[in-house]
Enzyme design. Structure first.
Site, PDB file in Angstrom:
ATOM      1  CG  HIS A   1      -1.656   1.290   1.425  1.00 55.19           C
ATOM      2  ND1 HIS A   1      -2.882   1.534   0.849  1.00 55.19           N
ATOM      3  CD2 HIS A   1      -1.340   2.420   2.117  1.00 55.19           C
ATOM      4  CE1 HIS A   1      -3.284   2.756   1.170  1.00 55.19           C
ATOM      5  NE2 HIS A   1      -2.365   3.310   1.943  1.00 55.19           N
ATOM      6  CD  GLU A   2       2.038   3.454   3.662  1.00 53.02           C
ATOM      7  OE1 GLU A   2       2.208   4.525   3.053  1.00 53.02           O
ATOM      8  OE2 GLU A   2       1.069   3.263   4.420  1.00 53.02           O
TER       9      GLU A   2
ATOM     10  CG  HIS B   1       0.574   6.338  -0.764  1.00 52.10           C
ATOM     11  ND1 HIS B   1      -0.625   6.837  -1.228  1.00 52.10           N
ATOM     12  CD2 HIS B   1       0.303   5.803   0.470  1.00 52.10           C
ATOM     13  CE1 HIS B   1      -1.574   6.621  -0.337  1.00 52.10           C
ATOM     14  NE2 HIS B   1      -1.043   5.998   0.695  1.00 52.10           N
TER      15      HIS B   1
ATOM     16  CG  HIS C   1       5.833  11.147  -5.818  1.00 52.20           C
ATOM     17  ND1 HIS C   1       6.910  11.241  -4.977  1.00 52.20           N
ATOM     18  CD2 HIS C   1       5.754  12.346  -6.454  1.00 52.20           C
ATOM     19  CE1 HIS C   1       7.455  12.444  -5.082  1.00 52.20           C
ATOM     20  NE2 HIS C   1       6.774  13.123  -5.970  1.00 52.20           N
TER      21      HIS C   1
END
Length: 225
Positions: free
Chosen positions: A96-97, A100, A104
């Site tokens: 999940h991280e 991100h 980006h």
């Protein structure tokens, strides 16, 4: 008791319940060894590599459920339990991280919008509570200070709601990638999806609580007018 105030209390209780449920789910799924045998850090490294992202560092950070992606220094920060653990929960949070980080790298519009608001909100958060407090105390004299405070608080509410699609999209990317790469089995996928859903609910409740608080201040403002 006004409706917004009652709603705030209900949402505070709901937030506590969801946080408890999230920690319970994470603990439960942390006890299930990942079939692929990958640690959270290894899952993160593979996902970044598969998306040709080579300028993001994966680091371990203190605390529990303190995982986050920092776009400023391009780091995926994994809590100690997630970094080294080899479970469905650790894999889900690590992926999940990294979702991100993929947002980006691909200039995902909602993440860009959210990031653009951060400097303003950082500055506003320092003095907004004082403006709101002063606005309420000065209501008999003028409604302008409270109006300014409400406008500033509306920015934080907007930020909370912009965060929702960013978080849901990161989870979608994470689950799709884990399935494609065979990181999780069908059973582990269900666990990962459940853990990420409860994590997302913390953001949903936070956004609704912010909206309820905003409506509370607006109701005070409208009564004075």
């Amino acid at each position: 008791m006004s409706s917004p105030y009652l709603l705030i209390i209900v949402l505070m209780i709901a937030s506590w319940g969801i946080q408890w449920r999230l920690r319970s789910k994470f603990k439960q799924y942390s006890l299930v060894p990942l079939h692929s045998g990958l640690s959270g850090a290894e899952v993160a490294a593979k996902m970044l590599a598969d998306h040709n992202i080579h300028d993001v560092r994966i680091i371990s950070t203190d605390g529990q459920l303190t995982d986050h992606y920092n776009p400023t220094d391009k780091t995926v920060n994994l809590s100690e339990g997630v970094y080294a653990e080899r479970s469905a929960a650790a894999a889900a949070i690590a992926a999940h991280e990294c979702g991100h980080a993929v947002q980006h790298a691909t200039a995902y519009s909602m993440l860009q919008f959210r990031s653009a608001l951060v400097p303003t909100l950082s500055a506003v958060s320092r003095f907004m509570p004082w403006i709101l407090m002063g606005g309420i105390l000065l209501l008999r004299t003028s409604v302008i200070p409270l109006g300014v405070g409400i406008a500033l608080f509306a920015l934080t509410t907007l930020f909370s709601f912009i965060t929702l699609p960013v978080e849901f999209d990161a989870s979608r990317r994470a689950l799709a990638w884990m399935d494609k790469r065979g990181v999780v089995t069908v059973q582990e996928h269900a666990m990962a999806k459940d853990a990420l859903w409860w994590a997302a609910m913390t953001y949903v409740v936070a956004a609704l609580a912010s909206l309820a608080t905003l409506l509370y201040y607006v109701s005070i403002f409208m009564r004075r007018r």
